[in-house]
Design an enzyme around this catalytic site. Structure first.
Site: not given
Ligand SMILES: Cc1cc2nc3c(=O)[nH]c(=O)nc-3n(C[C@H](O)[C@H](O)[C@H](O)COP(=O)(O)OP(=O)(O)OC[C@H]3O[C@@H](n4cnc5c(N)ncnc54)[C@H](O)[C@@H]3O)c2cc1C
Length: 388
Positions: A127-128, A130, A162, A245, A373
């Site tokens: 999945q692409g 993020s 992933s 999902e 969150e």
């Molecule tokens: C092991 C793993 C596998 C993954 N696999 C995939 C994948 O296959 N494909 C893919 O596309 N993505 C994947 N992801 C990405 C995942 O969906 C994102 O990491 C996740 O949605 C959080 O986004 P971010 O890392 O940009 O953090 P941010 O969105 O930048 O968040 C940073 C912090 O701010 C908090 N925050 C952000 N917005 C709010 C809000 N509105 N209210 C309160 N708190 C908030 C968050 O909770 C977090 O603590 C994966 C992530 C992990 C860790």
């Protein structure tokens, strides 16, 4: 707590149990070698396909088994109880949300080409969605796709993909409309991971292994025939993907951790730790295990509620977020218990069970698929009716 089972369902459970015990891989999934991991996943998927157990939730007209939600749950319970390989391998995403998304939103040519390959394990999907600046705020993504004749030309970057290094195709979400258009102007497209201009860079995780990748797109040309749904209408297709999902597909992992907790309780009974790291006395350990099992019962009840909703044809709604949140935090509790209980013995690599690996991996649980969150926000706003 037990779900009510008819004689027919009990017979089905026996059939699943016998098949899994006769056919599950005897060796463990390789840890570090990418090619060996992919070969292992492909072979196990092929075994399930040959045995008629691939795509258990898919409609029979697409090569699936069309099992009822209750039967899917029984499959997940038996799969976990038989200590089969991890459910979330490189074939998981194709089986559980790329394939179902294509079934519901793809055109006939896309279905005819991709579905059989997903079913027999030949093609793995990732999945692409993020990006470095668009995770929780997915609608802020900026990876661009420009229409050029019969192609989309894609430039940008994805992250946390992933199994990106093991996969053949990607469910790719890009911006084709004006910049800053938020949910409007996004397109869901099938991306061939061998396309020229596409670079995959694996990311080393806390456990030293490579589960996720960065993916870079430099003038990657994708045929317009790979667009699922309409150009600029990708948000609605994404919601279909998320529906799969975050729905019953998660039960496999849940059932696995139920079993891990019961294994831990059995271990604690048989061999109480002489010196438990972080444990002052056995009473504290007993209390933690008891609390974890009480949480397991609550999660099981929630899982049955989701199955009931599914049988009634109702969308899961905010139950998906309740489940996601409660499960992710509970998994961290259980893996921490495992580490404390097994003590120093858990630290050497290649241990079975993989206590330390499971513990380190559990940190990702409250991030992937929407952070804790974000789940709390959804529960607060949609379930409790609190202000945004
Ligand atoms: C092991 C793993 C596998 C993954 N696999 C995939 C994948 O296959 N494909 C893919 O596309 N993505 C994947 N992801 C990405 C995942 O969906 C994102 O990491 C996740 O949605 C959080 O986004 P971010 O890392 O940009 O953090 P941010 O969105 O930048 O968040 C940073 C912090 O701010 C908090 N925050 C952000 N917005 C709010 C809000 N509105 N209210 C309160 N708190 C908030 C968050 O909770 C977090 O603590 C994966 C992530 C992990 C860790």
């Amino acid at each position: 707590m037990e779900a009510v089972e008819t004689a027919e369902l009990r017979h089905f459970r026996e059939e699943v149990r016998e098949w899994l015990h006769a056919n599950k891989p005897r060796e463990t999934r390789p840890e570090a070698d990418f090619a060996a991991q992919r070969a292992f996943d492909r072979a196990w998927q092929r075994t399930k396909f040959d045995g008629g157990w691939a795509g258990i939730a898919w409609p029979p007209e697409y090569g699936g088994r069309g099992l009822s939600p209750t039967q899917q749950l029984i499959w997940s319970e038996e799969y976990a109880a038989a200590h089969c390989p991890p459910v979330t391998d490189s074939c998981w995403l194709g089986q559980n949300h790329a394939g179902p998304t294509l079934i519901h939103r793809g055109d006939e040519a896309q279905k005819a080409f991709h579905l059989p390959r997903i079913q027999n394990g030949e093609a793995a999907w990732c999945q692409g969605f993020s990006e470095p600046n668009a995770g929780s705020d997915l609608a802020g993504l900026t990876t661009r796709g420009e229409v050029d004749g019969e192609h989309l030309v894609v430039n940008g970057q994805k992250i946390w993909t992933s199994f990106g290094h093991l996969c053949d195709y990607q469910e790719l979400l890009i911006r084709t409309g004006p910049p800053g258009g938020r949910h409007r102007g996004l397109t869901w497209v099938i991306c061939d991971m061998t396309s020229p201009g596409l670079t995959v860079r694996p990311i080393q995780a806390l456990d030293g292994l490579y589960h996720n990748c960065e993916v870079f797109y430099d003038d990657v040309r994708i045929p317009l025939s790979n667009v699922v749904g309409e150009i600029d209408q990708g948000w609605s297709v994404t919601m279909t993907t998320f529906g799969f999902e975050r729905g019953p597909a998660t039960f496999g992992l849940l059932c696995k951790v139920f079993i891990e907790l019961e294994d831990l309780i059995a271990y604690a009974r048989a061999a109480p730790p002489a010196v438990g790291a972080g444990l002052d006395e056995d009473a504290a350990l007993t209390e933690r295990l008891g609390f974890a099992r009480a949480q397991a019962q609550a999660l099981r009840a929630l899982m049955y509620q989701m199955v009931s909703l599914d049988i009634a044809g109702e969308p899961p709604g905010s139950e998906g977020s309740l489940m996601r949140l409660a499960f992710s935090e509970w998994r961290q509790t259980v893996t921490r218990l495992g580490l404390d209980l097994r003590g120093a013995a858990a630290l050497s690599r290649g241990q079975a069970p993989a206590t330390t690996a499971e513990y380190l991996e559990s940190f990702a649980e409250t991030i992937q698929g929407g952070t804790a969150e974000i789940q709390r926000n959804i529960i607060g706003e949609r379930l409790l009716g609190l202000p945004r």
